[in-house]
Design a protein around this motif. Structure first.
Motif, PDB file in Angstrom:
ATOM      1  N   ASP A  27       4.311   9.140  -8.749  1.00  0.00           N
ATOM      2  CA  ASP A  27       4.453   8.082  -9.752  1.00  0.00           C
ATOM      3  C   ASP A  27       3.494   6.926  -9.513  1.00  0.00           C
ATOM      4  O   ASP A  27       3.616   5.868 -10.127  1.00  0.00           O
ATOM      5  N   GLY A  28       2.517   7.095  -8.633  1.00  0.00           N
ATOM      6  CA  GLY A  28       1.533   6.045  -8.380  1.00  0.00           C
ATOM      7  C   GLY A  28       0.552   5.910  -9.528  1.00  0.00           C
ATOM      8  O   GLY A  28       0.361   6.803 -10.338  1.00  0.00           O
ATOM      9  N   GLY A  29      -0.088   4.748  -9.604  1.00  0.00           N
ATOM     10  CA  GLY A  29      -1.112   4.517 -10.617  1.00  0.00           C
ATOM     11  C   GLY A  29      -2.471   4.418  -9.971  1.00  0.00           C
ATOM     12  O   GLY A  29      -2.686   4.832  -8.844  1.00  0.00           O
ATOM     13  N   ASP A  30      -3.426   3.830 -10.713  1.00  0.00           N
ATOM     14  CA  ASP A  30      -4.761   3.663 -10.156  1.00  0.00           C
ATOM     15  C   ASP A  30      -4.741   2.717  -8.954  1.00  0.00           C
ATOM     16  O   ASP A  30      -5.482   2.888  -7.997  1.00  0.00           O
ATOM     17  N   ASP A  31      -3.888   1.679  -9.018  1.00  0.00           N
ATOM     18  CA  ASP A  31      -3.702   0.788  -7.875  1.00  0.00           C
ATOM     19  C   ASP A  31      -2.543   1.336  -7.056  1.00  0.00           C
ATOM     20  O   ASP A  31      -1.392   0.953  -7.221  1.00  0.00           O
ATOM     21  N   ASP A  32      -2.834   2.262  -6.180  1.00  0.00           N
ATOM     22  CA  ASP A  32      -1.788   3.040  -5.511  1.00  0.00           C
ATOM     23  C   ASP A  32      -0.854   2.145  -4.714  1.00  0.00           C
ATOM     24  O   ASP A  32      -1.279   1.241  -4.012  1.00  0.00           O
TER      25      ASP A  32
ATOM     26  N   THR B  48       8.803  30.886  -2.824  1.00  0.00           N
ATOM     27  CA  THR B  48       7.547  31.189  -3.503  1.00  0.00           C
ATOM     28  C   THR B  48       7.000  29.989  -4.250  1.00  0.00           C
ATOM     29  O   THR B  48       5.850  29.993  -4.665  1.00  0.00           O
ATOM     30  N   GLU B  49       7.829  28.953  -4.440  1.00  0.00           N
ATOM     31  CA  GLU B  49       7.378  27.736  -5.100  1.00  0.00           C
ATOM     32  C   GLU B  49       8.102  26.545  -4.503  1.00  0.00           C
ATOM     33  O   GLU B  49       9.139  26.686  -3.844  1.00  0.00           O
ATOM     34  N   VAL B  50       7.558  25.354  -4.746  1.00  0.00           N
ATOM     35  CA  VAL B  50       8.154  24.146  -4.201  1.00  0.00           C
ATOM     36  C   VAL B  50       7.696  22.954  -5.032  1.00  0.00           C
ATOM     37  O   VAL B  50       6.568  22.925  -5.538  1.00  0.00           O
ATOM     38  N   VAL B  51       8.588  21.984  -5.174  1.00  0.00           N
ATOM     39  CA  VAL B  51       8.263  20.693  -5.778  1.00  0.00           C
ATOM     40  C   VAL B  51       8.269  19.647  -4.675  1.00  0.00           C
ATOM     41  O   VAL B  51       9.235  19.551  -3.907  1.00  0.00           O
ATOM     42  N   VAL B  52       7.198  18.886  -4.576  1.00  0.00           N
ATOM     43  CA  VAL B  52       7.108  17.793  -3.615  1.00  0.00           C
ATOM     44  C   VAL B  52       7.208  16.488  -4.395  1.00  0.00           C
ATOM     45  O   VAL B  52       6.393  16.225  -5.286  1.00  0.00           O
ATOM     46  N   VAL B  53       8.195  15.681  -4.071  1.00  0.00           N
ATOM     47  CA  VAL B  53       8.374  14.383  -4.725  1.00  0.00           C
ATOM     48  C   VAL B  53       7.751  13.324  -3.832  1.00  0.00           C
ATOM     49  O   VAL B  53       8.257  13.027  -2.750  1.00  0.00           O
ATOM     50  N   GLY B  54       6.643  12.772  -4.281  1.00  0.00           N
ATOM     51  CA  GLY B  54       5.923  11.774  -3.493  1.00  0.00           C
ATOM     52  C   GLY B  54       4.479  12.176  -3.298  1.00  0.00           C
ATOM     53  O   GLY B  54       4.203  13.231  -2.724  1.00  0.00           O
ATOM     54  N   GLY B  55       3.561  11.334  -3.771  1.00  0.00           N
ATOM     55  CA  GLY B  55       2.143  11.654  -3.693  1.00  0.00           C
ATOM     56  C   GLY B  55       1.379  10.794  -2.714  1.00  0.00           C
ATOM     57  O   GLY B  55       0.190  10.517  -2.907  1.00  0.00           O
ATOM     58  N   GLY B  56       2.048  10.367  -1.643  1.00  0.00           N
ATOM     59  CA  GLY B  56       1.351   9.669  -0.572  1.00  0.00           C
ATOM     60  C   GLY B  56       0.746  10.655   0.408  1.00  0.00           C
ATOM     61  O   GLY B  56       0.711  11.865   0.167  1.00  0.00           O
ATOM     62  N   ILE B  57       0.285  10.159   1.542  1.00  0.00           N
ATOM     63  CA  ILE B  57      -0.423  11.024   2.485  1.00  0.00           C
ATOM     64  C   ILE B  57       0.499  12.096   3.056  1.00  0.00           C
ATOM     65  O   ILE B  57       0.064  13.228   3.315  1.00  0.00           O
ATOM     66  N   ILE B  58       1.795  11.789   3.204  1.00  0.00           N
ATOM     67  CA  ILE B  58       2.735  12.785   3.727  1.00  0.00           C
ATOM     68  C   ILE B  58       3.000  13.864   2.680  1.00  0.00           C
ATOM     69  O   ILE B  58       2.876  15.066   2.954  1.00  0.00           O
ATOM     70  N   GLY B  59       3.358  13.463   1.470  1.00  0.00           N
ATOM     71  CA  GLY B  59       3.651  14.437   0.428  1.00  0.00           C
ATOM     72  C   GLY B  59       2.473  15.323   0.096  1.00  0.00           C
ATOM     73  O   GLY B  59       2.612  16.543  -0.056  1.00  0.00           O
ATOM     74  N   LEU B  60       1.287  14.727  -0.003  1.00  0.00           N
ATOM     75  CA  LEU B  60       0.092  15.512  -0.330  1.00  0.00           C
ATOM     76  C   LEU B  60      -0.271  16.479   0.794  1.00  0.00           C
ATOM     77  O   LEU B  60      -0.691  17.617   0.535  1.00  0.00           O
ATOM     78  N   SER B  61      -0.118  16.046   2.040  1.00  0.00           N
ATOM     79  CA  SER B  61      -0.429  16.928   3.172  1.00  0.00           C
ATOM     80  C   SER B  61       0.512  18.121   3.194  1.00  0.00           C
ATOM     81  O   SER B  61       0.087  19.267   3.433  1.00  0.00           O
ATOM     82  N   ILE B  62       1.794  17.875   2.947  1.00  0.00           N
ATOM     83  CA  ILE B  62       2.765  18.976   2.887  1.00  0.00           C
ATOM     84  C   ILE B  62       2.408  19.928   1.758  1.00  0.00           C
ATOM     85  O   ILE B  62       2.415  21.161   1.931  1.00  0.00           O
TER      86      ILE B  62
END
Length: 347
Positions: free
Chosen positions: A34-39, A4-18
């Motif tokens: 953990d990315g900043g403005d300069d990804d 019913t819930e999930v944590v995704v570690v990673g905010g790149g294109i793969i993590g965000l798509s998942i």
């Protein structure tokens, strides 16, 4: 067992798509990015080629099948994401021209084209005059080439912006050094996956250049060899041309004059008019690679689910990775397509 819930570690294109696909299934999703403005993710430098024919390599039949499957999902993925976010992700249906400058370049290219045709990929050889009919800016010195009409492209920076928009507050700026307990976790942290899981994901340094010239200089993506140097040229509608990419087994982020020269020399050998364009950006990022250069997808040693190690194909593989991993998270059932990419295959 369903989640019913999930944590995704990673905010790149793969993590965000998942995370997006999980949220669509009704799961409560949190993305730790953990990315900043300069990804610092590989996607920030990626040109966005959706080219299974261009990425199919010798002995990688299972990976090629996954590339083709994901390419087929991109039209729906792009349209749905664009509607949901209100952001045009730059999906373009113009195909790819693969070109060769010298005789040795052409011999190498012909071996690849024959292999890819045997896999059922649409690659049509063309002579120099036919190439220049499609792209007049190409050098008259070219020995030959091929057309892959089914290849596409997308703008990865727009895709990530759209994914962040649809996920909203689910994306949290947070560094993760220890995986959270008591909740299903997907690790999609690029080469940072190695430190979190112990899996063999290494960084491969790549430099990409961005040029700006008159819109319409190139229509097709051009991927080619110039005296043994490989380069790709990805045009955008506004006149930008992405030139890539070097590949080095290094961890530093230094842009050297030699790397820039290598790319520009090959690019201008293929398309001389690029020499008149403005050099607007140099970007170094690190692709997450595995020993066989295929991704790690699935449950790792009874612990977290892993979706990492996509190397050169993170953008292309985003839709199929998101669908397969979201299904695994939501139902606990692994699609057979995941079998060849099990995280434990190097044990």
């Amino acid at each position: 067992m369903s989640a019913t819930e999930v944590v995704v570690v990673g905010g790149g294109i793969i993590g965000l798509s998942i995370a997006w696909r999980c949220a669509q299934r009704g799961l409560a999703v949190t993305v730790h990015d953990d990315g900043g403005d300069d990804d610092d993710g590989a996607w920030y430098a990626a040109a966005g080629m959706l080219a299974p024919a261009g990425e199919a390599g010798f002995g990688q039949e299972a990976l090629t099948e996954l590339l083709v499957e994901s390419a087929g999902r991109w039209p729906g993925f792009a349209a749905e994401l664009g509607r949901g976010s209100g952001i045009d992700v730059g999906y373009d249906r113009t195909g790819t021209l693969t070109v060769a400058l010298g005789a040795d370049d052409l011999a190498e290219a012909q071996r690849l084209w024959a292999y890819r045709r045997n896999l059922g990929l649409g690659v049509s050889p063309l002579g120099p005059s036919a190439l220049r009919d499609l792209e007049p800016a190409l050098s008259p010195r070219l020995r030959g080439g091929a057309h892959a009409p089914d290849d596409r492209q997308v703008d990865p920076r727009r895709v990530v912006a759209a994914l962040r928009a649809v996920l909203g507050r689910a994306v949290v700026r947070r560094r993760v050094d220890v995986l959270p307990a008591g909740v299903p976790v997907v690790v999609a942290a690029g080469f940072g996956t190695a430190a979190l899981t112990g899996l063999p994901v290494r960084p491969v340094k790549g430099l990409v250049l961005r040029l700006r010239g008159e819109p319409g200089l190139l229509r097709h993506v051009v991927s080619g060899w110039a005296d043994g140097r490989h380069v790709y040229l990805v045009p955008r509608a506004d006149g930008e041309v992405i030139v890539g990419a070097t590949q080095e087994e290094r961890r530093d982020s230094t842009v050297t004059a030699g790397q820039v020269l290598e790319l520009l020399r090959a690019a201008t050998d293929l398309v001389p008019e690029l020499g008149e364009c403005e050099l607007t950006e140099t970007v170094v990022r690190h692709r997450p690679a595995t020993p066989d250069n295929a991704p790690l997808l699935g449950v790792h040693a009874g612990g977290p689910i892993v979706a990492a190690g996509h190397h050169r194909n993170g953008v292309l593989l985003a839709p199929v990775t998101a669908d397969l991993i979201a299904e695994l998270v939501a139902t606990g059932k692994a699609d057979p397509m995941l079998d060849a990419f099990a995280p434990g295959r190097f044990a």
